[in-house]
Each structure stands twice: as C-alpha cells, then as structure tokens.
Design an enzyme around this catalytic site. Structure first.
Site, PDB file in Angstrom:
ATOM      1  N   ASP A  41       0.840  -1.197   0.000  1.00  0.00           N
ATOM      2  CA  ASP A  41       0.000   0.000   0.000  1.00  0.00           C
ATOM      3  C   ASP A  41       0.882   1.256   0.000  1.00  0.00           C
ATOM      4  O   ASP A  41       1.588   1.494   0.979  1.00  0.00           O
ATOM      5  CB  ASP A  41      -0.894  -0.036   1.252  1.00  0.00           C
ATOM      6  CG  ASP A  41      -2.033   0.965   1.176  1.00  0.00           C
ATOM      7  OD1 ASP A  41      -2.072   1.770   0.234  1.00  0.00           O
ATOM      8  OD2 ASP A  41      -2.888   0.933   2.081  1.00  0.00           O
ATOM      9  N   CYS A  77      -5.287   4.940  -3.947  1.00  0.00           N
ATOM     10  CA  CYS A  77      -5.596   3.554  -3.559  1.00  0.00           C
ATOM     11  C   CYS A  77      -6.833   2.970  -4.245  1.00  0.00           C
ATOM     12  O   CYS A  77      -6.746   1.962  -4.931  1.00  0.00           O
ATOM     13  CB  CYS A  77      -5.795   3.444  -2.059  1.00  0.00           C
ATOM     14  SG  CYS A  77      -4.387   3.993  -1.108  1.00  0.00           S
TER      15      CYS A  77
END
Ligand code: NAG
Ligand code: NAG
Ligand code: NAG
Ligand code: NAG
Ligand code: NAG
Ligand code: NAG
Ligand code: NAG
Ligand code: NAG
Ligand code: NAG
Ligand code: NAG
Ligand code: NAG
Ligand code: NAG
Length: 537
Positions: A41, A77
């Site tokens: 991430d 994201c």
C-alpha cells in the site's frame, strides 16, 4: 539408449499415478499453475522503496523478472485497486476516488464490476481463491454492506475493514467481524496476514490450483513498525537531489502553490515518515520469506507464479510536496513489479510499458482463461515474461485522476479553499478538485514522453521528455514540436474513450499508428470533466 516395452510402461504409469494419488505434493505438478499476488500500500519505487526488501529481491526478482516501467492508471488507492481487480481504466470501472460517492466499494461497484473481477473469473474455472488484507478503502463501511459482504468468487476471505492500519482494526473473516487490539504477537496486521496465508496453504485442497491475494497495510501511514524493527535505519533520510525540494514553477496550480523551499519542520516530518515506511516494509519481507518457504515445503513453489507490486507510488519532498501521492509524476505513478514463475528465466529486466490494468489479464492468461470472453482494457504480459525479446508490445497507456476536495470541514487550512490538505506540520495542499488530469505515458523505442491535460481554470498542459529529463523538471508543452503535441492530444482523447480491445490500438510512436483526423472530440471547454470525454465519428 534403453527402451521400455508397452507392458512395463503401463506399470510405470500406474505406479506414478498411485504415487501421485497417495502423495498430494507431487500431484500439484500436473495441475494448472497457482498464482500469488502480493500488493503493498503506497510503496514507491522511484525513491528507493524496494531497498528494505532484500529477501524479496533474492526470492522473487533474482528468480524471475523485474519490470522497470510498471505504472498505475491512477495514483490513488481505491481507483488503482479497482483497476487491478477489473483490468480496467477508471473511466470504465467508474471508481474515481476513495469515497462511497466516488464508487469506492459502493453498491454500484458491487453490482456492475465486482462480479467480473479477475479473481471471480479464476474461481469460475476451478481455482481456490484466498484474500487477506486491505481490499478497497470503503470495504466494510455501513453504506457498502458492512463486513458481512464477501465479494463473489472468494473461498477464503480475511479482509480489513476500511483503510490500512497495523493495530486496533476489524477483519471480515468470511463475513464475520473479528476485532483485533494492539498486542504485537496477536494483532500486528502484517504478521496476521502471514499467519492466515500459511494456514491456507496447510488446509487448502491439493486437487485444485489456487490464487492468493495478500494485501499488506505497509508502508501506508500510520507507519507502525514491528517492535524488533523500530530502531532499524537510524540515519536514513529521504533522498535529496533530483526534484527534491524543487519549486515546480512551470507546473499546474497545485504544485506552484507548495511552499518552497519547505520548512525545516516539514523536512523533519517527511524524513521521519520515510524511515518509518522502510521499517514497516521489513515485516513484508518476512512475510514473503515465510510464504515462499511454505510453498516450497508443500512442493508448490515451482508451479506457482508470484507477483509483487504496489497500488501506487509516493512522494516525500518532491517538488516541495511533503508527503502523499495523487500527482502525475514518476514518483507517484511508478510501482515495483516483480514476477517469478514457471517458464520465467532468472534475473530478467524488462523495460516494456506495463500497468496495473494488465495484472488481471496476465493472471487469467496464466490460468488458461479465454481473454476474448472478458472486456478488459489491460493486456496479458505473459508473453513478455516468457520471451522478453520477441513481442510486439504496446507503446502507451492512459493515466486518469479525479482530484479529491470540497472538504469544507477542514478548519486547519481555510486558505486552501476546496482541497484535501495535509497539515502536518505545515499546511501544504496535496490535492484539490482541480487536480483532475489525464495523461498519455509513452515508452517506445526512441521516445520516453508524457503528455497531460488538466481540467482546471487554466486548461493546463504538462509535457515531459523523460529521455532528456528523467526528473520531470522542465515542462516542454510550449516548445515541443507542434505535430507531436497535436497527435498526443488526439491520442489522449482516444484513450479516454477506449473500452476493452479499443484500448490496445497503436500509440503515436508505434509504426502501426495512423492519425485519423475524422475522429472529432468535443471542445475541451464544453466537457463536464475529463473522465467523461467521449469520441464521436
Ligand atoms: C458509479 O458507478 C455507476 C455504475 O457503474 C455509474 O453509473 C456512476 O456514474 C458512478 N458514479 C460516479 C461518481 O462516477
Ligand atoms: C488501541 O486502542 C486502545 C484502546 O482504545 C488504545 O489505548 C491504544 O493506544 C491503541 N493502540 C494503537 C497502537 O493505536
Ligand atoms: C500478548 O499476547 C501474548 C500471547 O497471548 C501474551 O503472552 C502476552 O501476555 C500479551 N501481552 C500483553 C501486553 O497483553
Ligand atoms: C503468527 O504465528 C506465529 C507462530 O505461530 C506466532 O508466534 C505469532 O505470534 C503469530 N503472530 C500473529 C500476529 O498472529
Ligand atoms: C548515525 O549517526 C550518528 C550521529 O551522526 C552516528 O554516531 C552513528 O554512527 C550513525 N549510525 C549509523 C548506523 O550509521
Ligand atoms: C533549518 O535548517 C537549516 C539547516 O539545518 C538551518 O541552517 C536553519 O537555520 C534552519 N532554519 C530554522 C528556521 O530553523
Ligand atoms: C481471440 O481473438 C483474437 C482476435 O480476434 C483471435 O486472433 C484469437 O484467436 C482469439 N483467441 C481465442 C482463444 O479464441
Ligand atoms: C525468444 O524469442 C527469440 C526469437 O524468436 C528466440 O531466439 C529466443 O530463443 C527466445 N528466448 C526464450 C527465452 O524463449
Ligand atoms: C468523490 O467523488 C464523488 C462523485 O463525484 C463526489 O461527490 C465526492 O465529493 C468526491 N469525494 C471527494 C473527497 O472529493
Ligand atoms: C475533512 O477534514 C476533516 C478535518 O480535518 C477530517 O477529519 C476529514 O477526514 C476530512 N475528510 C476528507 C474526505 O478528507
Ligand atoms: C484550483 O482550485 C483552487 C482552490 O479552489 C483555486 O484557488 C485555484 O485558483 C484553482 N486553480 C486553477 C488553475 O483552476
Ligand atoms: C527527447 O530528448 C532526447 C534526448 O535529448 C532527444 O533526442 C529527443 O529528440 C527528445 N524528444 C522530443 C520529442 O523532444
């Protein structure tokens, strides 16, 4: 030379069959390959984001292929993860930001996209599917059905509620909420993901191939390292030079407004973030080592493709933006991509232009799924991995970003107007509604170019020649050859309205490219915004 008569051959085959039956380990070899996708991430590649992952480099990169030009279609994201799952550009999956209103894990996504995500297609052809970690930023929120919602096609589901955390979080364990506290040996999320992954390898069926997706919180904020790594990299700071702390005076509004040079407190803050990001990645390195050892112990390693990548890049001080992603520059758009697996030679480096939308098609291709039955914008890069030199590959991709903003409740940054601000410790706006852009990124034999248009009051254009200017210091929009500029503009519009196979048409620097002036687009001033631009003939 020796030969077997038919009778003895049958005995051999029966014996092999028997051994295969009684030892499930050996049976794996006749099956379709397994696939593991490890997704981090916010891990950059441009500023040394791979440096802490020494074991990953040995176990995956050195045993396989490294793509040095891997990009995401959107440097945020939820849009990026949605592109990975669907194999589509944001204008086709319609997830435009990290909120439910922007379709992040929304009911509309669950209805129109999620059932056709590549893991569901793998499941439909007999793969066992396992998910662990962060899914989509709004997953588990009330408006998206809570943690009871298990997307179609997953056999084993351990998904984090909402955004990345290391402690004090809720997991959906196959639709049941399970709360975790902050005891390292019970709750540290990266380690929990490692443990459930090893468990899966122990209890899965040995008679079907499997797909695992392991999606770590690291190195996303709040950057909490495992206790044993809290003091690692004591003197590491964000890399200086290149475009660090440079005022982007010829760039769009958002970059121009950044305070440059940055204050000392901003620099201290970003150096600390940089170091902690690296520390959190050490637990990912451990996870990968454990996982590969377990695959080997089960006799599955040689029949397993392992992909390692990130959902977007990151910046720490580039163009005087302290920390975040969301920008069109290499540091935010480029991600690590390493793959090992059967038929991939060791220590290969590919400079071919690949993107997150290609992961789904590539993995489906590996599984033998007929890609003609899908309508994905991405392309399988399996042929590139099997033979690096002999593939007629694409020369451009589309980048799309819809700026987030309109946070009227942000009292810390009233001067910024509508925008998502980062106020630690100085207010530097990192995003705004008018940070909405689309780009063509071209990598061809003789060209390494980027062309971007903004949907802002200035209708701003940025163009970079990365051959001459890898740090994107000089915007050449006003000096570049007008014919190239016109073709890039036209190509951008074609890509913005592409769907499925029409996203694979030849780019401007592909020998097969034909400029078609018949394709007319609405004037830029007339359009609602860039992501809805449509072509008409
Ligand atoms: C959300 O997705 C639905 C279904 O694809 C689409 O109709 C809608 O326009 C999308 N919303 C936004 C804000 O793009
Ligand atoms: C976890 O939550 C508890 C209780 O609210 C709190 O005391 C603790 O500081 C939190 N731990 C972390 C690492 O945030
Ligand atoms: C954390 O969990 C372990 C294992 O259950 C236990 O031995 C330890 O006492 C716990 N630590 C704290 C601080 O609660
Ligand atoms: C993971 O498993 C190991 C070995 O069983 C155990 O020592 C460790 O505490 C577990 N960690 C977590 C976070 O569950
Ligand atoms: C870190 O910097 C300090 C002070 O400059 C120095 O004493 C120490 O040796 C350095 N540590 C490492 C691991 O380089
Ligand atoms: C910021 O840091 C520089 C270099 O360490 C130092 O010369 C300068 O005095 C500092 N400025 C402030 C306002 O603290
Ligand atoms: C998929 O479509 C392409 C182009 O029409 C064709 O060349 C190819 O043979 C098809 N593949 C399969 C597996 O049918
Ligand atoms: C790749 O293709 C080229 C040209 O067909 C061939 O010479 C080469 O041996 C192939 N390499 C591999 C690794 O298959
Ligand atoms: C996300 O997109 C939706 C749809 O355009 C919009 O309503 C919402 O305000 C956006 N969220 C942010 C934080 O910008
Ligand atoms: C808006 O700002 C408030 C206050 O800083 C913050 O709590 C909230 O998360 C922000 N919302 C978004 C969508 O960024
Ligand atoms: C972008 O939005 C900000 C905040 O509303 C505004 O101050 C600025 O003038 C806008 N700039 C452009 C070029 O649209
Ligand atoms: C980009 O830079 C290279 C190296 O300076 C140069 O050869 C090339 O012509 C430039 N390309 C364009 C489109 O300006």
């Amino acid at each position: 030379m020796f030969h077997l008569d038919t009778g003895r051959l049958w005995v051999c085959l029966l014996l092999l069959g028997f051994i295969g039956f009684s030892l499930p380990k050996a049976e794996g070899r006749s099956r379709k390959p397994n696939v593991v996708l490890i997704l981090t991430d916010d891990q950059d590649v441009a500023m040394g984001g791979m440096t802490p992952l020494k074991k990953t480099k040995e176990l995956i990169a050195d045993q396989g292929i490294t793509f040095s030009n891997a990009y995401v279609a959107s440097a945020l994201c939820c849009p990026s993860r949605s592109s990975i799952l669907t194999g589509r550009y944001p204008h086709n999956h319609h997830v435009i930001n990290n909120t439910i209103e922007g379709n992040c894990s929304s009911k509309a996504w669950q209805k129109t996209q999620e059932p056709y995500a590549f893991p569901a297609l793998l499941h439909s052809i007999g793969y066992q599917t396992f998910f662990a970690g962060k899914y989509l930023n709004q997953y588990g929120s009330e408006d998206s059905g809570g943690v009871d919602h298990v997307p179609p096609g997953w056999n084993y589901w351990f998904a984090l509620e909402k955004n990345s955390k290391y402690y004090n979080y809720t997991l959906s364990e196959n639709g049941k909420a399970r709360n975790h506290g902050d005891n390292y040996s019970l709750d540290y999320l990266t380690d929990v993901l490692a443990n459930v992954s090893l468990d899966f390898l122990n209890y899965k069926s040995n008679y079907q191939p499997f797909f695992m997706m392991i999606s770590t919180p690291a190195p996303h904020s709040p950057w909490i390292a495992a206790p044993q790594y809290e003091k690692t990299f004591p003197n590491v700071t964000a890399p200086r030079g290149g475009n660090f702390n440079v005022h982007g005076k010829d760039k769009h509004w958002l970059i121009r407004q950044a305070k440059s040079p940055m204050s000392n407190s901003s620099i201290q803050f970003l150096d600390n973030a940089f170091r902690k990001r690296w520390q959190t990645l050490l637990s990912v390195d451990d996870l990968i080592e454990k996982l590969l050892k377990q695959l080997e112990a089960h006799g599955e390693l040689d029949n397993t493709f392992i992909f390692f990548t990130s959902d977007n890049g990151y910046h720490t001080g580039q163009f005087s933006l302290p920390i975040d992603k969301r920008q069109l520059y290499e540091f935010d758009l480029k991600v690590p991509l390493l793959v090992r697996g059967p038929g991939i030679q060791h220590n290969q480096i590919s400079k071919s232009l690949v993107a997150n939308i290609d992961l789904g098609p590539t993995i489906l291709d590996i599984a033998g799924y007929d890609l003609n039955k899908t309508q994905m914008d991405g392309m399988s890069f399996l042929p590139l991995m099997k033979n690096n030199s002999n593939v007629n590959w694409r020369t451009d991709i589309l980048i799309e970003y819809q700026g987030e903003g309109l946070n009227k409740s942000d009292p810390a940054c009233p001067a910024m107007g509508p925008g998502v601000s980062q106020c630690f410790p100085d207010c530097v706006c990192e995003d705004a509604i008018n940070n909405t852009y689309a780009c063509v990124r071209t990598i061809a034999a003789a060209h390494d170019l980027q062309y971007c248009e903004f949907d802002d009051l200035e209708v701003f254009v940025e163009v970079y020649n990365l051959t001459a200017d890898p740090n994107q210091l000089t915007n050449i929009a006003k000096t570049i050859d007008k014919e190239i500029l016109e073709k890039m503009n036209h190509r951008l519009m074609i890509l913005q309205s592409c769907y499925g196979a029409s996203c694979h048409t030849p780019g401007v620097f592909d020998p097969r490219y034909r400029f078609d002036p018949q394709i007319i687009f609405r004037e830029r001033g007339e359009q609602a915004h860039l992501l809805t631009r449509k072509a008409s003939k």
